[in-house]
Design a protein around this motif. Structure first.
Motif, PDB file in Angstrom:
ATOM      1  N   ARG A 114       0.810  -1.217   0.000  1.00 36.61           N
ATOM      2  CA  ARG A 114       0.000   0.000   0.000  1.00 36.61           C
ATOM      3  C   ARG A 114       0.847   1.272   0.000  1.00 36.61           C
ATOM      4  O   ARG A 114       0.320   2.359  -0.204  1.00 36.61           O
ATOM      5  N   THR A 115       2.134   1.126   0.234  1.00 41.81           N
ATOM      6  CA  THR A 115       3.022   2.283   0.236  1.00 41.81           C
ATOM      7  C   THR A 115       3.510   2.552  -1.183  1.00 41.81           C
ATOM      8  O   THR A 115       3.969   1.628  -1.863  1.00 41.81           O
ATOM      9  N   PRO A 116       3.416   3.761  -1.673  1.00 43.63           N
ATOM     10  CA  PRO A 116       3.892   4.044  -3.038  1.00 43.63           C
ATOM     11  C   PRO A 116       5.404   3.897  -3.133  1.00 43.63           C
ATOM     12  O   PRO A 116       6.109   3.910  -2.113  1.00 43.63           O
ATOM     13  N   PRO A 117       5.924   3.727  -4.326  1.00 44.50           N
ATOM     14  CA  PRO A 117       7.383   3.638  -4.491  1.00 44.50           C
ATOM     15  C   PRO A 117       8.081   4.867  -3.930  1.00 44.50           C
ATOM     16  O   PRO A 117       7.497   5.954  -3.852  1.00 44.50           O
ATOM     17  N   PRO A 118       9.325   4.721  -3.514  1.00 36.63           N
ATOM     18  CA  PRO A 118      10.033   5.872  -2.942  1.00 36.63           C
ATOM     19  C   PRO A 118      10.299   6.952  -3.982  1.00 36.63           C
ATOM     20  O   PRO A 118      10.303   6.702  -5.194  1.00 36.63           O
ATOM     21  N   ILE A 119      10.526   8.149  -3.492  1.00 35.53           N
ATOM     22  CA  ILE A 119      10.840   9.273  -4.377  1.00 35.53           C
ATOM     23  C   ILE A 119      12.201   9.036  -5.030  1.00 35.53           C
ATOM     24  O   ILE A 119      13.139   8.551  -4.396  1.00 35.53           O
ATOM     25  N   ALA A 120      12.286   9.363  -6.291  1.00 32.77           N
ATOM     26  CA  ALA A 120      13.553   9.194  -7.006  1.00 32.77           C
ATOM     27  C   ALA A 120      14.613  10.117  -6.411  1.00 32.77           C
ATOM     28  O   ALA A 120      14.334  11.280  -6.107  1.00 32.77           O
ATOM     29  N   PRO A 121      15.828   9.623  -6.207  1.00 33.94           N
ATOM     30  CA  PRO A 121      16.884  10.477  -5.649  1.00 33.94           C
ATOM     31  C   PRO A 121      17.259  11.596  -6.614  1.00 33.94           C
ATOM     32  O   PRO A 121      17.167  11.458  -7.835  1.00 33.94           O
ATOM     33  N   ARG A 122      17.697  12.708  -6.039  1.00 36.53           N
ATOM     34  CA  ARG A 122      18.054  13.857  -6.866  1.00 36.53           C
ATOM     35  C   ARG A 122      19.364  13.618  -7.617  1.00 36.53           C
ATOM     36  O   ARG A 122      19.497  13.984  -8.784  1.00 36.53           O
ATOM     37  N   ASN A 123      20.324  12.987  -6.965  1.00 34.54           N
ATOM     38  CA  ASN A 123      21.639  12.760  -7.579  1.00 34.54           C
ATOM     39  C   ASN A 123      21.699  11.343  -8.145  1.00 34.54           C
ATOM     40  O   ASN A 123      22.272  10.429  -7.545  1.00 34.54           O
ATOM     41  N   LEU A 124      21.102  11.162  -9.303  1.00 34.84           N
ATOM     42  CA  LEU A 124      21.099   9.837  -9.915  1.00 34.84           C
ATOM     43  C   LEU A 124      22.485   9.415 -10.399  1.00 34.84           C
ATOM     44  O   LEU A 124      22.750   8.222 -10.555  1.00 34.84           O
ATOM     45  N   ASP A 125      23.362  10.377 -10.653  1.00 40.32           N
ATOM     46  CA  ASP A 125      24.682  10.028 -11.165  1.00 40.32           C
ATOM     47  C   ASP A 125      25.527   9.279 -10.141  1.00 40.32           C
ATOM     48  O   ASP A 125      26.573   8.723 -10.483  1.00 40.32           O
ATOM     49  N   ARG A 126      25.093   9.235  -8.889  1.00 41.00           N
ATOM     50  CA  ARG A 126      25.826   8.489  -7.877  1.00 41.00           C
ATOM     51  C   ARG A 126      25.461   7.006  -7.869  1.00 41.00           C
ATOM     52  O   ARG A 126      26.118   6.221  -7.187  1.00 41.00           O
ATOM     53  N   MET A 127      24.439   6.645  -8.600  1.00 37.51           N
ATOM     54  CA  MET A 127      24.009   5.253  -8.629  1.00 37.51           C
ATOM     55  C   MET A 127      24.846   4.465  -9.629  1.00 37.51           C
ATOM     56  O   MET A 127      25.342   5.009 -10.625  1.00 37.51           O
ATOM     57  N   GLN A 128      24.999   3.178  -9.365  1.00 42.36           N
ATOM     58  CA  GLN A 128      25.906   2.354 -10.147  1.00 42.36           C
ATOM     59  C   GLN A 128      25.418   2.170 -11.582  1.00 42.36           C
ATOM     60  O   GLN A 128      26.213   2.171 -12.523  1.00 42.36           O
ATOM     61  N   ALA A 129      24.115   1.995 -11.768  1.00 47.69           N
ATOM     62  CA  ALA A 129      23.570   1.736 -13.106  1.00 47.69           C
ATOM     63  C   ALA A 129      23.084   3.013 -13.781  1.00 47.69           C
ATOM     64  O   ALA A 129      22.191   2.980 -14.625  1.00 47.69           O
ATOM     65  N   PHE A 130      23.686   4.129 -13.448  1.00 47.59           N
ATOM     66  CA  PHE A 130      23.243   5.408 -14.010  1.00 47.59           C
ATOM     67  C   PHE A 130      23.678   5.536 -15.465  1.00 47.59           C
ATOM     68  O   PHE A 130      24.787   5.173 -15.848  1.00 47.59           O
ATOM     69  N   SER A 131      22.777   6.052 -16.288  1.00 46.10           N
ATOM     70  CA  SER A 131      23.093   6.396 -17.678  1.00 46.10           C
ATOM     71  C   SER A 131      22.274   7.621 -18.054  1.00 46.10           C
ATOM     72  O   SER A 131      21.217   7.883 -17.468  1.00 46.10           O
ATOM     73  N   CYS A 132      22.745   8.358 -19.025  1.00 45.82           N
ATOM     74  CA  CYS A 132      22.110   9.624 -19.394  1.00 45.82           C
ATOM     75  C   CYS A 132      21.948   9.689 -20.909  1.00 45.82           C
ATOM     76  O   CYS A 132      22.873   9.334 -21.656  1.00 45.82           O
ATOM     77  N   ALA A 176       9.748   3.611  -9.924  1.00 46.09           N
ATOM     78  CA  ALA A 176       8.959   2.391 -10.122  1.00 46.09           C
ATOM     79  C   ALA A 176       9.598   1.234  -9.375  1.00 46.09           C
ATOM     80  O   ALA A 176      10.809   1.215  -9.141  1.00 46.09           O
ATOM     81  N   GLU A 177       8.786   0.287  -8.997  1.00 48.46           N
ATOM     82  CA  GLU A 177       9.267  -0.918  -8.328  1.00 48.46           C
ATOM     83  C   GLU A 177       8.309  -2.066  -8.613  1.00 48.46           C
ATOM     84  O   GLU A 177       7.145  -1.863  -8.941  1.00 48.46           O
ATOM     85  N   LYS A 178       8.807  -3.294  -8.482  1.00 54.10           N
ATOM     86  CA  LYS A 178       8.005  -4.494  -8.664  1.00 54.10           C
ATOM     87  C   LYS A 178       8.642  -5.625  -7.865  1.00 54.10           C
ATOM     88  O   LYS A 178       9.702  -5.453  -7.271  1.00 54.10           O
ATOM     89  N   GLY A 179       8.010  -6.782  -7.873  1.00 48.09           N
ATOM     90  CA  GLY A 179       8.554  -7.935  -7.164  1.00 48.09           C
ATOM     91  C   GLY A 179       7.728  -8.377  -5.976  1.00 48.09           C
ATOM     92  O   GLY A 179       8.182  -9.217  -5.193  1.00 48.09           O
ATOM     93  N   TYR A 180       6.518  -7.834  -5.819  1.00 52.41           N
ATOM     94  CA  TYR A 180       5.690  -8.201  -4.680  1.00 52.41           C
ATOM     95  C   TYR A 180       4.900  -9.487  -4.916  1.00 52.41           C
ATOM     96  O   TYR A 180       4.400 -10.086  -3.971  1.00 52.41           O
TER      97      TYR A 180
END
Length: 215
Positions: A114-132, A176-180
């Motif tokens: 029932r909880t919505p997906p978390p807010i997207a982080p502002r600094n996406l470039d710090r994530m490992q799978a980041f692409s632009c 977005a998220e899935k896997g429930y």
């Protein structure tokens, strides 16, 4: 120069701490699997040996044919396995273990769904799978298209926008998220197992069986 080794000694458990530790062990999935296996093994004599609830005459005949082993097995409850205290103890422990393991997980899973997906982080470039990538489409149109595509593929989607902070112009984002579904199926299976145990226990407590000998 010699190094000094400091040993830390854990404080002794009081009665409340011991009960909390025992409850955590009992409601763990490992103990539930062990108890389920023990229940299956304990049910084997009930399938091999004659049972008093089904055929008491055959039980008496079996004991007469085995004068040494028969009385011993009778005292241990092997001719009334499903009514023996040791079988009831395994059964009750398994029931308590499943209840304590499944019900909290159901509550947590229901809250997470029932909880919505978390807010997207502002600094996406710090994530490992980041692409632009750069596209000639308005951000709102990109967000709408991505959201629709993710929902079509079964993802839970949340959209929003960031305000400009310290020179960051902000913009729209999609999370977005899935896997429930896998956890839902797992919990349904365990709840069904609990219901089976309840049904078997209710049948044993409130059911009755009669034997009639006709000559």
């Amino acid at each position: 120069m010699s190094a000094t080794r400091v040993e830390t000694v854990a404080p002794p458990l009081d009665s409340q701490g011991f009960l909390r530790w025992a409850w955590r062990q009992l409601t763990s999935m490992r103990v539930a699997l062990i108890l389920l296996f023990a229940l299956a093994v304990a049910s084997v004599p009930g399938s091999i040996l004659p049972q008093r609830g089904n055929n008491p005459l055959l039980v008496d005949e079996w004991i007469d044919q085995q004068p040494t082993l028969g009385p011993l097995l009778d005292r241990l409850g092997f001719f009334d396995v499903y009514g023996a205290p040791w079988f009831a103890a395994i059964y009750l422990l398994l029931f308590v273990s499943l209840i304590g393991c499944v019900l909290p997980r159901v509550g947590h899973h229901w809250t997470a769904m029932r909880t919505p997906p978390p807010i997207a982080p502002r600094n996406l470039d710090r994530m490992q799978a980041f692409s632009c990538e750069t596209v000639d489409i308005a951000p709102a149109d990109v967000s709408s298209h991505v959201s629709q595509e993710l929902r079509r593929r079964g993802w839970r989607v949340r959209t929003g926008s960031d305000t400009a902070v310290d020179g960051d112009p902000g913009g729209v984002w999609v999370s977005a998220e899935k896997g429930y579904l896998r956890e839902t199926g797992n919990l349904i299976f365990h709840l069904a197992l609990v219901l089976i145990l309840v049904a078997v226990a209710a049948g044993g407590l409130f059911g009755w069986r009669g034997n009639v000998i006709v000559k």
